[in-house]
Scaffold this active site. Structure first.
Site, PDB file in Angstrom:
ATOM      1  N   ASN A 607       0.854  -1.186   0.000  1.00 18.48           N
ATOM      2  CA  ASN A 607       0.000   0.000   0.000  1.00 18.48           C
ATOM      3  C   ASN A 607       0.892   1.239   0.000  1.00 18.48           C
ATOM      4  O   ASN A 607       1.554   1.539   0.997  1.00 18.48           O
ATOM      5  CB  ASN A 607      -0.910  -0.018   1.248  1.00 18.48           C
ATOM      6  CG  ASN A 607      -1.883   1.155   1.270  1.00 18.48           C
ATOM      7  OD1 ASN A 607      -1.565   2.254   0.849  1.00 18.48           O
ATOM      8  ND2 ASN A 607      -3.085   0.892   1.772  1.00 18.48           N
ATOM      9  N   PRO A 608       0.935   1.961  -1.108  1.00 19.47           N
ATOM     10  CA  PRO A 608       1.861   3.094  -1.211  1.00 19.47           C
ATOM     11  C   PRO A 608       1.630   4.152  -0.140  1.00 19.47           C
ATOM     12  O   PRO A 608       2.572   4.825   0.282  1.00 19.47           O
ATOM     13  CB  PRO A 608       1.550   3.684  -2.591  1.00 19.47           C
ATOM     14  CG  PRO A 608       0.880   2.600  -3.348  1.00 19.47           C
ATOM     15  CD  PRO A 608       0.166   1.736  -2.342  1.00 19.47           C
ATOM     16  N   LYS A 609       0.391   4.274   0.303  1.00 20.69           N
ATOM     17  CA  LYS A 609       0.087   5.310   1.288  1.00 20.69           C
ATOM     18  C   LYS A 609       0.663   4.946   2.662  1.00 20.69           C
ATOM     19  O   LYS A 609       1.348   5.753   3.299  1.00 20.69           O
ATOM     20  CB  LYS A 609      -1.431   5.433   1.390  1.00 20.69           C
ATOM     21  CG  LYS A 609      -1.920   6.768   1.790  1.00 20.69           C
ATOM     22  CD  LYS A 609      -3.422   6.836   1.545  1.00 20.69           C
ATOM     23  CE  LYS A 609      -3.997   8.039   2.238  1.00 20.69           C
ATOM     24  NZ  LYS A 609      -5.424   8.192   1.937  1.00 20.69           N
ATOM     25  N   THR A 610       0.397   3.722   3.094  1.00 16.54           N
ATOM     26  CA  THR A 610       0.862   3.352   4.431  1.00 16.54           C
ATOM     27  C   THR A 610       2.375   3.088   4.424  1.00 16.54           C
ATOM     28  O   THR A 610       3.055   3.390   5.403  1.00 16.54           O
ATOM     29  CB  THR A 610       0.101   2.120   4.959  1.00 16.54           C
ATOM     30  OG1 THR A 610       0.268   1.035   4.053  1.00 16.54           O
ATOM     31  CG2 THR A 610      -1.377   2.419   5.107  1.00 16.54           C
ATOM     32  N   VAL A 678       8.817  -2.496   6.002  1.00 14.65           N
ATOM     33  CA  VAL A 678       9.470  -1.181   5.908  1.00 14.65           C
ATOM     34  C   VAL A 678       9.301  -0.359   7.187  1.00 14.65           C
ATOM     35  O   VAL A 678       9.501   0.841   7.196  1.00 14.65           O
ATOM     36  CB  VAL A 678       8.943  -0.356   4.711  1.00 14.65           C
ATOM     37  CG1 VAL A 678       9.339  -1.023   3.416  1.00 14.65           C
ATOM     38  CG2 VAL A 678       7.429  -0.167   4.792  1.00 14.65           C
ATOM     39  N   GLY A 679       8.935  -1.029   8.280  1.00 15.24           N
ATOM     40  CA  GLY A 679       8.674  -0.289   9.512  1.00 15.24           C
ATOM     41  C   GLY A 679       9.906   0.362  10.104  1.00 15.24           C
ATOM     42  O   GLY A 679       9.797   1.339  10.838  1.00 15.24           O
ATOM     43  N   GLU A 680      11.063  -0.177   9.821  1.00 14.71           N
ATOM     44  CA  GLU A 680      12.254   0.311  10.513  1.00 14.71           C
ATOM     45  C   GLU A 680      13.297   0.964   9.619  1.00 14.71           C
ATOM     46  O   GLU A 680      14.083   1.791  10.083  1.00 14.71           O
ATOM     47  CB  GLU A 680      12.893  -0.852  11.286  1.00 14.71           C
ATOM     48  CG  GLU A 680      11.987  -1.350  12.398  1.00 14.71           C
ATOM     49  CD  GLU A 680      12.498  -2.634  13.030  1.00 14.71           C
ATOM     50  OE1 GLU A 680      13.166  -2.543  14.052  1.00 14.71           O
ATOM     51  OE2 GLU A 680      12.210  -3.720  12.483  1.00 14.71           O
TER      52      GLU A 680
END
Lengths: 713, 324
Positions: A607-610, A678-680
């Site tokens: 999801n490009p937004k999140t 990609v959280g970190e």
């Protein structure tokens, strides 16, 4: 058209913006009582007296619990599926104080105000015991290698190669302690019903909370329900179980009432660990053409004497550069402070600062463009283990980022770019983070109305986890995104993985990808309302994993074998290129970040937004680490002196420019849907990019974070 | 927070009666600092007297060209007031550089004068602090002293006064109007705050039974004026150094100068020595630097705030250069 890749709004967006979402502290029960903590203000000592007279007199107080009257809890134990205590200290079961801030009493009252007022009136006397609280003088010992993390690694003889290198830079860096500062403080609402326990708690680790409470209170795990539907930010600070959680459950047991404990901001600082400070040495030797012959990266971090773990500060240095000789070594110093814990990209967040600053210094020594230098040393296989990368296209990320940023306009000389009063600097650094991959139990149901329901006890901390899983499920079943509902954040659901190591999206996606074909088979080969009608059932459901002692053991075995198998396969990581522009006031040294471009090689973007928000959020944290964030631990006392959002300087809106993020959108072949967490990764490389830009603007190299104006003026 | 009584005064006399009659009472304006300190258990009044309904929130133009600002005017209204914006832009700039929009909507002018220091050790009741607990010592000297004063400190206290507004008021020769049952008196802002000396717990000349009713500004000084704040992040941080300046240059010579400093002094710091050095001097960078150095000649630093001496000098020079 597939759902993956579309910028859907978050499925929880509307309830959060309208205030309808119920967070843990919004849960209410008849007869709910409130708890507050009294903290010790001694680094190490023995409680000689604890006077609760005044506290007990505060109107509305139900109980003042101290080590004199607290029921005994169990000591932390280890095993195949260990509890996740943040500290080994069983607070209120001991008269010993191990860190400044340790809870020594919990007050329960009819209102939060009464509980807090009474907690402030508990008088504690301590006789001090010898303590070591100053990290800068603490004795460091080499970190042992463990299955999860290598304390050291080497290839060739890096020190000898450094000696003989035609060009070498050898530098020392320091980074300060950091705290997570999630906007939602830690809260626990605990309700006992006989020997059954329900806990509402914002956590990144529902299973861990359950196991830990089971161990502490001697209650079978199946009698404990942990609910954590919405988490107001975690960043690693909600990954383990800290004293507040245990003491809220204890308070509920002692008083026989449902009890809610909301930590004050100060309470979070004093009882929930943060990121360790570090001292790092990075030395790089190269030939005149910039080919690295030697790379040395060593670190010292701290752990509490009663908990905390080593931080993998040198990890990225074993994967980023094709140096002929490499030496990595991590050391640990034990101190009498609150245990440290993981915080967004533990290791790489601060490790990349030192490594990527030094690479920039080498480029300057060599009169070489810092991107050219990096690309000259870009490896084709993992430099130390000689394993393949599951994917690696950092070169393309740099090309994309450089184009978007306009890097070719940069004049290399420091202090060569200026806009009136502002010295302008452009800096660049590599981002690196290896997402881990865990396992998840889950169930998937298809109903007669054509909707699917994914149930999995994963964690939604605001990053869009449920939205992403709805997209992945929609594509796996070939149904519209809107037809998928997701339930999460509850231990009564099939057990999800903990939210950490950027694993969650991939781990749950793997379960979905196992379940979808199973569901298709159960429906006779086709996911459709017609197929279901032929079954004459209201729904068909399939599941993976079981929440029983055997099921949990099987799941753990599945996890370990996957972990080891993955590691044999190769090195899997997100890489990226961080570009920033800073403006430094020529008179005052004030530093403002004015432009940012990040380009990432991060697999398929669900999801490009999140995803963009995750990357931006990480970069904001990196800007904070670069310029302003620092937990002030008084070296004389071991006491945190700035436990508030007023004095711990997070970046405010005015400190954050528009952040432009891009990605290659090339799938990782070893991951479900080709995705990588990609959280970190966003925080990695960010502080170095700022530091390198500050050098370019001012000619001044700052190696000690944060880069406050007094270090450049 | 401890339990306390709450009294609301509807006029000034009632407020003065309440503050006299109730033991250990405090006036409550916007509460942006007092309530915070009560939560932290630093301020422990038995009674708070709510004065927010007193009719003291007007800006009144005076016949001599000055203005009278009611003590209960909210900071955001002060900063937005057309007379303040056009004739005392330094005041508006100072207010807008402080706190946040939400806090400025609550905070009052009188309360701004009564702000207490943000010293980390003052805020922590586990630490020694002569200001909070007279005679207990000072943990900041030898501790984290980055935010502390280099001017006006004593061996017992080096805490800075945190206000931005007061720095501008000091530069503008503001007068503080105080009322009590004994009558009204007028005290120059520069004399309102006290140096710490041996009694850092006594921060102002305000008597226990006095109420700040207004701040008066004389007609604005000639020339241009400016408030410049230097801090650790772009917003929502206290000043490391701030400069309030009004400068007039005639034929290349300084004909009028007002200069005050924030972030470096134990009180809002009027830079009289710099002003004396500048008046009649050529409006050049050399003069500005010499004047700044004259003011900072007596500066004394602690382990972490030595940079403030250099920063104050460079900020003064930069501000005056930008105005001349």
């Amino acid at each position: 058209m597939t759902a993956i890749g579309q910028a859907f709004d978050r499925v929880d967006g509307a309830i959060k913006t309208t205030g309808a979402a119920k967070f843990s502290a919004d849960q209410t029960y008849p007869g709910l009582a409130h708890a507050a903590l009294t903290h010790a203000s001694t680094a190490r000592g023995r409680i000689t007296e604890i006077d609760t007279t005044d506290a007990t007199r505060v109107p509305g107080v139900l109980a003042v619990i101290t080590h004199h009257n607290a029921p005994k809890m169990k000591m932390p134990s280890v095993g195949l599926m260990p509890p996740v205590f943040g500290t080994t200290v069983v607070c209120l079961n001991t008269d010993e104080v191990h860190w400044d801030g340790q809870p020594v009493a919990v007050v329960v009252a009819e209102t939060q105000e009464a509980a807090r007022a009474a907690a402030a009136r508990v008088r504690v006397s301590c006789s001090p015991l010898p303590s070591a609280v100053d990290f800068s003088t603490a004795e460091a010992k080499p970190q042992k290698n463990s299955m999860l993390q290598a304390g050291s690694a080497r290839k060739g003889d890096a020190l000898a190669a450094l000696e003989s290198a035609p060009v070498a830079v050898d530098r020392e860096f320091t980074t300060p302690p950091h705290n997570h500062n999630a906007i939602e403080p830690h809260t626990t609402t605990a309700v006992w019903d006989g020997d059954r326990l329900t806990v509402h708690e914002p956590t990144q680790n529902i299973g861990g909370v359950r196991r830990t409470l089971s161990a502490a209170f001697g209650v079978p795990i199946d009698k404990i329900r942990v609910v954590s539907e919405h988490v107001g930010g975690g960043f690693g600070g909600k990954g383990l179980v800290w004293p507040g959680t245990i003491l809220a459950v204890l308070a509920a047991r002692v008083t026989g009432r449902p009890v809610r404990l909301v930590l004050t901001r100060e309470g979070v600082y004093r009882t929930v660990g943060g990121r360790t400070p570090s001292v790092q040495r990075v030395a790089i030797g190269a030939d005149r053409e910039g080919r690295m012959t030697s790379l040395v990266h060593t670190s010292v971090t701290r752990v509490g004497r009663t908990g905390g773990g080593p931080e993998g500060v040198t990890i990225q240095s074993s994967h980023l550069y094709d140096a002929r000789n490499i030496l990595l070594r991590q050391n640990i110093a034990e101190v009498d402070l609150l245990a440290n814990t993981f915080m967004r990209a533990p290791g790489e967040a601060i490790g990349t600062f030192a490594l990527e600053s030094t690479v920039d210094e080498l480029a300057h020594e060599l009169h070489m463009d810092p991107i050219d230098l990096r690309m000259r040393n870009e490896p084709t296989r993992d430099p130390i283990g000689d394993k393949p990368f599951t994917r690696r296209n950092l070169r393309a990320a740099y090309e994309l980022g450089a184009k978007e940023f306009g890097w070719e306009q940069r004049t290399p000389q420091p202090r060569s770019m200026r806009d009136g009063q502002w010295l302008i600097g452009w800096g660049v650094a590599t981002a690196f983070h290896p997402p881990v991959h865990l396992v998840a139990n889950a169930s998937l149901r298809f109903s007669t109305d054509g909707t699917a329901l994914l149930r999995c006890g994963f964690h939604e901390m605001g990053m869009g986890a449920a939205t992403a899983q709805a997209q992945i499920t929609a594509d796996a079943l070939g149904i519209p995104f809107e037809a998928v509902r997701v339930e999460h954040g509850d231990s009564s659901l099939p057990a999800g993985p903990m939210a950490g190591g950027s694993n969650q999206t991939g781990s749950v996606a793997a379960a979905v990808h196992t379940l979808a074909p199973k569901l298709r088979r159960a429906l006779g080969g086709e996911i459709s309302v017609e197929a279901l009608a032929r079954k004459r059932k209201p729904y068909v459901e399939v599941s993976i994993g079981a929440d029983s002692p055997l099921g949990r053991a099987t799941g753990q075995a599945r996890l370990m074998s996957k972990f080891l198998r993955d590691r044999r396969k190769g090195v899997r990581a997100v890489t990226g290129a961080q570009f920033c522009e800073v403006r430094v006031d020529a008179d005052t040294g004030e530093i403002r970040v004015s432009r940012w471009v990040g380009a990432f090689d991060c697999g398929t973007v669900i999801n490009p937004k999140t995803a963009a928000s995750q990357l931006r959020g990480g970069i904001v944290l990196g800007i904070g680490a670069a310029l302003s964030e620092e937990t002030l631990v008084d070296p004389r006392t071991g006491r945190i002196m700035n436990p508030s959002l007023a004095e711990y300087h997070l970046p405010v809106h005015a400190d954050v420019p528009e952040i432009d993020v891009h990605w290659l959108d090339e799938p990782d072949p070893t991951m479900p849907a080709g995705l990588l967490g990609v959280g970190e990764v966003g925080v990695t490389g960010a502080a170095a990019a700022v530091a390198n830009a500050v050098f370019h603007a001012t000619g001044k190299r700052v190696r000690d974070l944060p880069i406050t104006l007094d270090k450049v003026v | 927070m401890r339990t306390f009584s709450y009294v609301r005064a509807d006029d000034v006399d009632a407020a003065l009666r309440a503050i006299t009659d109730e033991p250990n009472a405090k006036f409550l304006g916007g509460g942006t600092n007092l309530v915070d300190l009560m939560r932290e258990d630093i301020e422990r009044p038995d009674t708070v007297v709510d004065i927010t309904r007193l009719p003291l929130a007007e800006v009144e133009e005076l016949p001599d060209g000055g203005v009278r600002i009611g003590a209960l005017l909210r900071n955001s209204h002060l900063a937005a007031h057309p007379v303040i914006r056009s004739r005392y832009p330094m005041v508006a700039q100072a207010v807008l550089s402080g706190a946040s929009g939400q806090l400025r909507n609550m905070a009052t002018v009188g309360g701004n004068l009564m702000q207490r220091t943000r010293c980390l050790y003052f805020y922590d009741d586990a630490a020694a602090c002569n200001k909070r607990e007279p005679g207990s010592g000072c943990a900041a000297i030898g501790g984290f002293s980055r935010s502390h004063a280099v001017l006006g400190a004593s061996a017992s206290c080096a805490a800075t006064h945190p206000s931005d507004l007061c720095v501008a008021l000091a530069a503008l020769d503001a007068i503080v109007e105080l009322r009590s049952s004994r009558g009204t008196r007028r005290v120059p802002l520069v004399d309102f705050h006290r140096m710490p000396g041996d009694t850092p717990e006594i921060e102002t000349v305000l008597a226990d039974d006095e109420l700040i009713t207004a701040v008066e500004l004389p007609p604005p000084p000639s020339g241009v004026s400016r408030y410049r704040k230097v801090r650790d992040r772009a917003s929502y941080a206290f000043a490391l150094v701030s400069v309030a300046a009004a400068l007039d240059v005639q034929d290349g010579v300084v004909s009028s100068i007002r200069l005050a400093l924030g972030g470096v002094g134990t009180k809002p710091w009027r830079a009289y020595q710099a002003e004396r050095a500048l008046l009649g001097a050529p409006a050049t960078e050399e003069s500005f630097r010499a004047a700044a150095r004259a003011e900072l000649a007596d500066a004394v630093s602690l382990p972490h705030n030595e940079f403030k001496i250099r920063l104050a000098e460079s900020t003064i020079v930069a501000v005056l250069r930008g105005m001349s």
